[in-house]
Design a protein around this motif. Structure first.
Motif, PDB file in Angstrom:
ATOM      1  N   ALA A  82      -3.371   5.443   2.243  1.00 45.45           N
ATOM      2  CA  ALA A  82      -4.362   6.078   1.062  1.00 45.45           C
ATOM      3  C   ALA A  82      -4.339   7.690   1.549  1.00 45.45           C
ATOM      4  O   ALA A  82      -4.049   8.323   0.569  1.00 45.45           O
ATOM      5  N   LEU A  83      -3.775   8.141   2.592  1.00 45.96           N
ATOM      6  CA  LEU A  83      -3.693   9.500   2.721  1.00 45.96           C
ATOM      7  C   LEU A  83      -2.406   9.904   2.204  1.00 45.96           C
ATOM      8  O   LEU A  83      -2.176  10.991   1.777  1.00 45.96           O
ATOM      9  N   ALA A  84      -1.337   9.215   2.290  1.00 43.06           N
ATOM     10  CA  ALA A  84       0.107   9.212   1.924  1.00 43.06           C
ATOM     11  C   ALA A  84      -0.118   9.391   0.297  1.00 43.06           C
ATOM     12  O   ALA A  84       0.630  10.403  -0.341  1.00 43.06           O
ATOM     13  N   ILE A  85      -0.863   8.699  -0.206  1.00 43.03           N
ATOM     14  CA  ILE A  85      -0.824   8.566  -1.698  1.00 43.03           C
ATOM     15  C   ILE A  85      -1.727   9.873  -2.424  1.00 43.03           C
ATOM     16  O   ILE A  85      -1.386  10.435  -3.355  1.00 43.03           O
TER      17      ILE A  85
ATOM     18  N   HIS B 262       7.445   5.970  -6.762  1.00 35.29           N
ATOM     19  CA  HIS B 262       8.646   5.314  -6.768  1.00 35.29           C
ATOM     20  C   HIS B 262       9.743   6.045  -5.836  1.00 35.29           C
ATOM     21  O   HIS B 262      10.719   5.527  -5.377  1.00 35.29           O
ATOM     22  N   ARG B 263       9.940   7.414  -5.936  1.00 36.87           N
ATOM     23  CA  ARG B 263      10.590   8.360  -5.169  1.00 36.87           C
ATOM     24  C   ARG B 263      10.492   7.685  -3.621  1.00 36.87           C
ATOM     25  O   ARG B 263      11.387   7.731  -2.978  1.00 36.87           O
ATOM     26  N   ASP B 264       9.217   7.636  -3.162  1.00 36.90           N
ATOM     27  CA  ASP B 264       8.886   7.342  -1.769  1.00 36.90           C
ATOM     28  C   ASP B 264       8.776   5.848  -1.551  1.00 36.90           C
ATOM     29  O   ASP B 264       8.028   5.848  -0.517  1.00 36.90           O
ATOM     30  N   HIS B 265       9.315   5.106  -2.329  1.00 38.64           N
ATOM     31  CA  HIS B 265       8.787   3.684  -2.413  1.00 38.64           C
ATOM     32  C   HIS B 265       9.059   3.093  -0.785  1.00 38.64           C
ATOM     33  O   HIS B 265       8.194   2.308  -0.322  1.00 38.64           O
TER      34      HIS B 265
ATOM     35  N   LEU C 161       7.728  -6.721   4.980  1.00 39.50           N
ATOM     36  CA  LEU C 161       8.173  -5.706   4.251  1.00 39.50           C
ATOM     37  C   LEU C 161       8.399  -6.002   2.479  1.00 39.50           C
ATOM     38  O   LEU C 161       8.253  -5.220   1.828  1.00 39.50           O
ATOM     39  N   SER C 162       8.931  -7.060   2.353  1.00 32.91           N
ATOM     40  CA  SER C 162       9.024  -7.751   0.964  1.00 32.91           C
ATOM     41  C   SER C 162       7.658  -7.631   0.281  1.00 32.91           C
ATOM     42  O   SER C 162       7.513  -7.259  -0.790  1.00 32.91           O
ATOM     43  N   ASP C 163       6.641  -8.081   1.063  1.00 34.89           N
ATOM     44  CA  ASP C 163       5.150  -7.927   0.255  1.00 34.89           C
ATOM     45  C   ASP C 163       4.762  -6.664   0.227  1.00 34.89           C
ATOM     46  O   ASP C 163       4.350  -6.392  -0.927  1.00 34.89           O
ATOM     47  N   ALA C 164       5.019  -5.459   1.278  1.00 38.44           N
ATOM     48  CA  ALA C 164       4.692  -4.294   1.083  1.00 38.44           C
ATOM     49  C   ALA C 164       5.473  -3.646  -0.120  1.00 38.44           C
ATOM     50  O   ALA C 164       4.780  -2.878  -0.824  1.00 38.44           O
ATOM     51  N   ARG C 165       6.855  -3.902  -0.189  1.00 36.43           N
ATOM     52  CA  ARG C 165       7.365  -3.195  -1.276  1.00 36.43           C
ATOM     53  C   ARG C 165       6.743  -3.561  -2.868  1.00 36.43           C
ATOM     54  O   ARG C 165       6.950  -3.073  -3.468  1.00 36.43           O
ATOM     55  N   ALA C 166       6.644  -5.000  -2.820  1.00 31.77           N
ATOM     56  CA  ALA C 166       6.050  -5.333  -4.076  1.00 31.77           C
ATOM     57  C   ALA C 166       4.502  -4.634  -4.165  1.00 31.77           C
ATOM     58  O   ALA C 166       4.395  -4.381  -5.283  1.00 31.77           O
ATOM     59  N   GLU C 167       3.807  -4.402  -3.216  1.00 32.10           N
ATOM     60  CA  GLU C 167       2.563  -3.933  -3.341  1.00 32.10           C
ATOM     61  C   GLU C 167       2.908  -2.327  -3.687  1.00 32.10           C
ATOM     62  O   GLU C 167       2.013  -2.040  -4.853  1.00 32.10           O
ATOM     63  N   VAL C 168       3.823  -1.626  -3.318  1.00 30.49           N
ATOM     64  CA  VAL C 168       4.021  -0.436  -3.706  1.00 30.49           C
ATOM     65  C   VAL C 168       4.357  -0.203  -5.297  1.00 30.49           C
ATOM     66  O   VAL C 168       3.744   0.445  -5.965  1.00 30.49           O
ATOM     67  N   GLY C 169       5.049  -1.084  -5.671  1.00 28.84           N
ATOM     68  CA  GLY C 169       5.266  -1.231  -7.110  1.00 28.84           C
ATOM     69  C   GLY C 169       4.169  -1.543  -7.983  1.00 28.84           C
ATOM     70  O   GLY C 169       3.897  -0.914  -9.100  1.00 28.84           O
ATOM     71  N   TYR C 170       3.457  -2.643  -7.641  1.00 29.91           N
ATOM     72  CA  TYR C 170       2.117  -2.989  -8.061  1.00 29.91           C
ATOM     73  C   TYR C 170       1.199  -1.751  -8.186  1.00 29.91           C
ATOM     74  O   TYR C 170       0.436  -1.445  -9.190  1.00 29.91           O
ATOM     75  N   ALA C 171       0.996  -1.159  -7.092  1.00 31.61           N
ATOM     76  CA  ALA C 171      -0.114  -0.084  -7.002  1.00 31.61           C
ATOM     77  C   ALA C 171       0.441   1.272  -7.708  1.00 31.61           C
ATOM     78  O   ALA C 171      -0.441   1.635  -8.633  1.00 31.61           O
ATOM     79  N   ALA C 172       1.718   1.422  -7.800  1.00 31.00           N
ATOM     80  CA  ALA C 172       2.389   2.647  -8.589  1.00 31.00           C
ATOM     81  C   ALA C 172       1.896   2.317 -10.186  1.00 31.00           C
ATOM     82  O   ALA C 172       1.662   3.094 -10.859  1.00 31.00           O
TER      83      ALA C 172
ATOM     84  N   ASP D 106       9.218   4.292   2.029  1.00 36.42           N
ATOM     85  CA  ASP D 106       8.588   4.954   3.133  1.00 36.42           C
ATOM     86  C   ASP D 106       7.079   4.368   2.956  1.00 36.42           C
ATOM     87  O   ASP D 106       6.491   4.408   3.942  1.00 36.42           O
ATOM     88  N   LEU D 107       6.656   4.445   1.739  1.00 35.84           N
ATOM     89  CA  LEU D 107       5.240   3.879   1.678  1.00 35.84           C
ATOM     90  C   LEU D 107       4.992   2.364   2.044  1.00 35.84           C
ATOM     91  O   LEU D 107       4.139   1.861   2.638  1.00 35.84           O
ATOM     92  N   ALA D 108       6.298   1.664   1.671  1.00 36.81           N
ATOM     93  CA  ALA D 108       6.241   0.211   1.929  1.00 36.81           C
ATOM     94  C   ALA D 108       6.160  -0.004   3.533  1.00 36.81           C
ATOM     95  O   ALA D 108       5.697  -0.943   4.112  1.00 36.81           O
ATOM     96  N   ARG D 109       7.014   0.834   4.294  1.00 36.70           N
ATOM     97  CA  ARG D 109       7.068   0.594   5.720  1.00 36.70           C
ATOM     98  C   ARG D 109       5.715   1.057   6.390  1.00 36.70           C
ATOM     99  O   ARG D 109       5.432   0.753   7.495  1.00 36.70           O
ATOM    100  N   LEU D 110       5.259   2.159   5.643  1.00 39.24           N
ATOM    101  CA  LEU D 110       3.838   2.607   6.301  1.00 39.24           C
ATOM    102  C   LEU D 110       2.668   1.480   6.084  1.00 39.24           C
ATOM    103  O   LEU D 110       2.085   1.242   6.999  1.00 39.24           O
ATOM    104  N   ILE D 111       2.897   0.577   4.800  1.00 36.60           N
ATOM    105  CA  ILE D 111       1.832  -0.267   4.683  1.00 36.60           C
ATOM    106  C   ILE D 111       2.369  -1.495   5.826  1.00 36.60           C
ATOM    107  O   ILE D 111       1.181  -2.012   6.506  1.00 36.60           O
TER     108      ILE D 111
END
Length: 477
Positions: free
Chosen positions: A185-188, A80-83, A98-109, A85-90
């Motif tokens: 995956a490397l970022a996570i 969540h701190r890097d939410h 980007l909206s889908d990627a942001r949703a994915e980061v929340g779901y993944a976390a 950055d991770l979304a933009r990377l996805i």
């Protein structure tokens, strides 16, 4: 992206290493240009990753569940701190909006949060033996080193959904992310290390030689479990290899999800649900609605409303876009062939969104109507933004058509009366059914399919047990 140092993209025993196979490019599907060069792991690197996982295994299994829980919880917080950055990377490596990627980061976390909670809920049981004279003690322990293989369509969530329960159960892991999307995956992995995952607990081998790396793991007697998400075709091959050593396998494979609309359905809800179930991630999800069975009485109105919503979709890249490009040129070619086949058999295009020109792998979100039941677009998994609509009047015939597939992952039912909707859902041969809603995935619920859509479940309490072995002790009394 430079902070990724992706040219040293193998993570083995807590070290970032260069692979023995040189480098490979990661391409942005929106521009068709490389954005990073990543280490290409070899079968030898794969074995080195198992060495590290084995070295860390005893210590991690003996780590108190609360400490394992804390590592997962901290990783959830760091995601969540890097939410952003991770979304933009996805978005950069996968292409999704980007909206889908942001949703994915929340779901993944959320998988890390859920399994941080499950890590301390490992249960066992104690009971008298029915015949007397003994007591039965049942306990669960980590299965051992687990090999995890993830696809490109959810670069964050497919990794966290496997790493979370494996670590919660006390297993160490070796992960092979998809070659299209290794950066997330490397970022996570960096975040897991920052959160305190000991060296060797999570090892990652990006590679273009998927067969070589995964075969090395399946042939290694120290690897005790394989969790794979991908196509049914590859899943069958891996199951054959796993048979040689009788390895525990979890398989999340292809889908062909039906989306059923009854005559009394709330059409606003059905269209809203269809937009999520079909077009999120550009339709590149195994739970995407694949074929629409709409009652003849409401088919015209449903098609018109869905068409308006599809024509309004903003396709492109960047902050305003709702649908991004497909993953590759091959995907565009393959899905275009499915559309052409349907049109040749008498289907017609009811609606189409506008697509930007330029070099990216874009395909127009499309609604097809008058689609014959034998069209390839109905029989095969589309994995793209195309919605074929088939009409029905006879419920039994419709259910026969719905179940006439070797897949059984997800399904969607929209009906006015809940009891009727649940009754229909119970007659659909699928592992998951969304009833009057277009989103079904939830880390707290068991995700998985029937028939050739897979084996085992991910998420929920069930997901933890994919990474445990049951042991029973018989005590003389």
């Amino acid at each position: 992206m430079h902070h990724l140092e992706s040219d040293r993209g193998l993570h083995i025993g807590g070290q970032w290493l260069a692979g023995r196979g040189g480098l490979f490019d990661v391409v942005d599907p929106a521009t068709a240009t490389p954005i990073a060069a990543v280490s290409d792991g070899s079968p030898d690197d794969a074995t080195a990753a198992v060495d590290a996982a084995v070295q860390a295994a005893a210590g991690w299994a003996a780590t108190p569940p609360r400490e394992r829980s804390d590592v997962l919880r901290r990783t959830y917080e760091l995601m969540h701190r890097d939410h952003e950055d991770l979304a933009r990377l996805i978005t950069a490596e996968n292409g999704k909006s980007l909206s889908d990627a942001r949703a994915e980061v929340g779901y993944a976390a959320e998988f890390f949060r859920w399994y941080s909670e499950e890590a301390v809920r490992t249960e066992g049981r104690y009971s008298p033996a029915p015949a007397g004279g003994a007591r039965t003690l049942v306990t669960y322990r980590p299965v051992g080193v687990a090999a995890l293989v993830t696809p490109w369509n959810f670069p964050a969530a497919m990794a966290t959904r496997k790493i979370g329960p494996a670590l919660a159960a006390g297993c160490t892991v070796v992960l092979k992310p998809a070659a299209e999307t290794p950066l997330t995956a490397l970022a996570i992995t960096r975040l897991l290390a920052e959160a305190g995952a000991p060296d060797g607990v999570v090892n990652v081998v990006p590679t273009t030689d998927a067969a070589g790396v995964v075969s090395a793991w399946l042939a290694d007697s120290r690897v005790r479990a394989l969790s794979f998400t991908g196509s049914t075709q590859v899943g069958r091959l891996l199951l054959r290899q796993a048979a040689d050593r009788v390895v525990t396998t979890s398989m999340e494979l292809g889908g062909n999800a039906p989306f059923i609309v009854t005559a009394d359905a709330d059409l606003d809800a059905a269209v809203a649900g269809a937009m999520i179930a079909k077009f999120r991630g550009g339709g590149q999800a195994c739970v995407s609605a694949n074929r629409f069975y709409v009652h003849a009485d409401v088919a015209e109105e449903f098609t018109e409303r869905l068409g308006k919503a599809v024509e309004a979709l903003r396709v492109g890249t960047g902050d305003g876009a709702e649908v991004g490009p497909l993953i590759s040129e091959e995907a565009v070619t393959g899905i275009t062939a499915l559309i052409d086949d349907a049109l040749a058999r008498g289907a017609r295009v009811a609606a189409r969104a506008e697509v930007p020109g330029g070099p990216g792998y874009f395909l127009a979100p499309t609604v097809l109507t008058d689609v014959p039941a034998d069209a390839r677009v109905v029989r095969e998994e589309i994995f793209g933004p195309v919605a074929p609509i088939v009409t029905w009047r006879d419920e039994d015939a419709m259910l026969r058509a719905v179940n006439d597939t070797e897949m059984g992952l997800a399904a969607y039912v929209f009906a006015g009366e809940l009891q009727r909707a649940v009754d229909l859902a119970e007659h659909v041969d699928a592992g998951m059914v969304g009833i009057n809603r277009g989103a079904i995935s939830d880390p707290s619920a068991p995700f998985g399919g029937t028939k050739q859509s897979g084996l085992g479940r991910e998420g929920g309490h069930e997901g933890l047990h994919e990474f445990t072995e049951t042991q029973y002790l018989s005590l003389n009394w």
